[in-house]
Design an enzyme around this catalytic site. Sequence first.
Site, PDB file in Angstrom:
ATOM      1  N   LYS A 296       0.857  -1.192   0.000  1.00 30.15           N
ATOM      2  CA  LYS A 296       0.000   0.000   0.000  1.00 30.15           C
ATOM      3  C   LYS A 296       0.881   1.226   0.000  1.00 30.15           C
ATOM      4  CE  LYS A 296      -4.168   1.708   0.434  1.00 30.15           C
ATOM      5  NZ  LYS A 296      -3.846   2.699  -0.609  1.00 30.15           N
TER       6      LYS A 296
ATOM      7  N   LYS B  50       4.874   1.870   8.481  1.00 31.69           N
ATOM      8  CA  LYS B  50       3.685   2.638   8.862  1.00 31.69           C
ATOM      9  C   LYS B  50       2.445   1.737   8.970  1.00 31.69           C
ATOM     10  CE  LYS B  50       3.595   6.451   6.646  1.00 31.69           C
ATOM     11  NZ  LYS B  50       3.411   7.448   5.598  1.00 31.69           N
TER      12      LYS B  50
ATOM     13  N   LYS C 247       4.921   1.973  -3.129  1.00 31.85           N
ATOM     14  CA  LYS C 247       4.896   3.389  -3.522  1.00 31.85           C
ATOM     15  C   LYS C 247       5.068   3.477  -5.031  1.00 31.85           C
ATOM     16  CE  LYS C 247       4.758   7.498  -1.488  1.00 31.85           C
ATOM     17  NZ  LYS C 247       3.956   7.830  -0.281  1.00 31.85           N
TER      18      LYS C 247
HETATM   19  P1  NAD Z   1       0.589  18.098  -1.923  1.00 33.21           P
HETATM   20  O1  NAD Z   1       1.167  17.942  -3.275  1.00 33.21           O
HETATM   21  O2  NAD Z   1      -0.888  18.208  -1.783  1.00 33.21           O
HETATM   22  O3  NAD Z   1       1.236  19.370  -1.192  1.00 33.21           O
HETATM   23  C1  NAD Z   1       2.610  19.574  -1.066  1.00 33.21           C
HETATM   24  C2  NAD Z   1       2.827  20.978  -0.528  1.00 33.21           C
HETATM   25  O4  NAD Z   1       4.221  21.171  -0.250  1.00 33.21           O
HETATM   26  C3  NAD Z   1       2.419  22.067  -1.503  1.00 33.21           C
HETATM   27  O5  NAD Z   1       1.842  23.146  -0.793  1.00 33.21           O
HETATM   28  C4  NAD Z   1       3.766  22.503  -2.096  1.00 33.21           C
HETATM   29  O6  NAD Z   1       3.740  23.828  -2.608  1.00 33.21           O
HETATM   30  C5  NAD Z   1       4.637  22.378  -0.862  1.00 33.21           C
HETATM   31  N1  NAD Z   1       6.072  22.339  -1.092  1.00 33.21           N
HETATM   32  C6  NAD Z   1       6.778  21.556  -1.944  1.00 33.21           C
HETATM   33  N2  NAD Z   1       8.089  21.835  -1.843  1.00 33.21           N
HETATM   34  C7  NAD Z   1       8.215  22.811  -0.913  1.00 33.21           C
HETATM   35  C8  NAD Z   1       9.306  23.533  -0.366  1.00 33.21           C
HETATM   36  N3  NAD Z   1      10.562  23.306  -0.760  1.00 33.21           N
HETATM   37  N4  NAD Z   1       9.069  24.456   0.593  1.00 33.21           N
HETATM   38  C9  NAD Z   1       7.804  24.709   1.002  1.00 33.21           C
HETATM   39  N5  NAD Z   1       6.733  24.048   0.533  1.00 33.21           N
HETATM   40  C10 NAD Z   1       6.934  23.122  -0.428  1.00 33.21           C
HETATM   41  O7  NAD Z   1       1.151  16.869  -1.084  1.00 33.21           O
HETATM   42  P2  NAD Z   1       0.525  16.196   0.223  1.00 33.21           P
HETATM   43  O8  NAD Z   1      -0.348  15.076  -0.203  1.00 33.21           O
HETATM   44  O9  NAD Z   1       0.007  17.253   1.110  1.00 33.21           O
HETATM   45  O10 NAD Z   1       1.826  15.523   0.851  1.00 33.21           O
HETATM   46  C11 NAD Z   1       2.726  16.269   1.670  1.00 33.21           C
HETATM   47  C12 NAD Z   1       3.637  15.309   2.415  1.00 33.21           C
HETATM   48  O11 NAD Z   1       2.833  14.438   3.221  1.00 33.21           O
HETATM   49  C13 NAD Z   1       4.477  14.397   1.515  1.00 33.21           C
HETATM   50  O12 NAD Z   1       5.726  14.160   2.141  1.00 33.21           O
HETATM   51  C14 NAD Z   1       3.681  13.101   1.507  1.00 33.21           C
HETATM   52  O13 NAD Z   1       4.466  11.972   1.213  1.00 33.21           O
HETATM   53  C15 NAD Z   1       3.153  13.085   2.920  1.00 33.21           C
HETATM   54  N6  NAD Z   1       1.967  12.238   3.105  1.00 33.21           N
HETATM   55  C16 NAD Z   1       0.837  12.464   2.379  1.00 33.21           C
HETATM   56  C17 NAD Z   1      -0.282  11.668   2.604  1.00 33.21           C
HETATM   57  C18 NAD Z   1      -1.589  11.938   1.896  1.00 33.21           C
HETATM   58  O14 NAD Z   1      -2.600  11.328   2.296  1.00 33.21           O
HETATM   59  N7  NAD Z   1      -1.654  12.809   0.908  1.00 33.21           N
HETATM   60  C19 NAD Z   1      -0.225  10.615   3.541  1.00 33.21           C
HETATM   61  C20 NAD Z   1       0.957  10.426   4.277  1.00 33.21           C
HETATM   62  C21 NAD Z   1       2.039  11.248   4.039  1.00 33.21           C
END
Ligand code: NAD
Length: 417
Positions: free
Chosen positions: A69, A93, A105
């Site tokens: 997953k 996780k 992934k």
């Molecule tokens: P997203 O694409 O919706 O948002 C990413 C955000 O980070 C955006 O606002 C982008 O502008 C910002 N960003 C990117 N590079 C940056 C930088 N250098 N400085 C400042 N801001 C920056 O992604 P998401 O789904 O919110 O995921 C964010 C993190 O959470 C990732 O590491 C992802 O692996 C993790 N995550 C996401 C989920 C999920 O359900 N979406 C679950 C577990 C973990």
Amino acid sequence: MAKNGILETAKHNLEKTAEKLGADSNLLNKIATPKEKIEIRLSPVLSDGKVVNIEAYIVRHSDVLGPSKGGIRMSPDVTMDDIVGLSMEMTWKTSLIGVPFGGGKSGIKFDATSLSDIDKETIIRSFARNARRHFGPELYVPAPDMGTNEADMGHVRDCVSYSDGISITKGCFVTGKPVILGGIPGRRSATGKGVVYTTVAACKKLGIDVKGMSVVLQGFGNVGSEAARELARQGAKVIAISDISGGLLNEDGIDVEDLVSYVAQNGSIGGYTKATHIAKEEIFGIACDCLIPAASGSQITMANVNNIKTKIIAEAANAPTTPDADKILTDNGVFIIPDILCNAGGVFVSYLEYVQETQHEQITEAQVSARLSERMKVSFDKVYELSIAKKISMRESAMQIALKRVSEGINARGLLP
Ligand code: NAD
């Protein structure tokens, strides 16, 4: 392998934990590297009529405890090594949070931000078509991650059912879908809310009042914005936020709902007028009670760790802290809620979506909310109690619990080929 990359962090965490637990070499041989790594070339035709070649990756690190997953990351910088590291993180996780999944992934190496909706759909469909034989309820079940969202998961689901010539998919092939297509209410906010539930639990242990607590966030996408909204609802003061376009600071507190509406209309926080603009690199230098990295991996490094002035770091992003920076923060007494615990709410609610679809059930938003909050609190307590009992960090504790469960799974299956 990139120094301080996500894979390096994931390997460091595994090796350190295995050494502490005295894990045997047979076990390590089973999980030190992925079970399957697939590299795919996509060649979609975009709306300008040109064929573009795009690299894509799928990694199944482990399926010991169930189907692999993990989300689909779409970014111009993503590498196969990142996807291997992130798939390892997913193994720990899912094990830690106690859902019957393994770790996987996917990555699509392309800049999603510059794409029109139709071109993004074309690329997602190209990926889903080419990766179709690697998806399945018993094999690998993708979900959204950085650069992908609910609408993209709707297209993935459509590609699967379309290729079979039927309306529905036979079982759950993808989670994080729109609710109208069998998605589960509350999935979009699940990761961000889970981040907040663990943060609130940490505040209780540390004697910090959430009401009025100052919060700084890096990243204002799905996870960052939902975490900020929930924290604001609980009375915390979000004083600084950054995204890829820059940063915002308002010591009196940013109006999170207003900023969410602004970003929905304008695409980023750039140009927002109700806060002072700062460079995005300044975000880690702002003093606060709680710092939430919610962007990409390897953001808190030796280059900025000494600027950090906070009591709690809630790792909403995957692998945001490099091992050397992690050691400094831990030695300085910063309470770190590790990623595999902090952001596990998303995969927990994905599990509920999987159950709903495979068992033809309907799960309500109230049920999702209650089960998410209960599972995050129970998981936090387990990790906290072990960390106190063994006098180890929350990260070491979380990794030990996760690795033990995977080892038990391997032993229960047996070591035959
Ligand atoms: P997203 O694409 O919706 O948002 C990413 C955000 O980070 C955006 O606002 C982008 O502008 C910002 N960003 C990117 N590079 C940056 C930088 N250098 N400085 C400042 N801001 C920056 O992604 P998401 O789904 O919110 O995921 C964010 C993190 O959470 C990732 O590491 C992802 O692996 C993790 N995550 C996401 C989920 C999920 O359900 N979406 C679950 C577990 C973990």
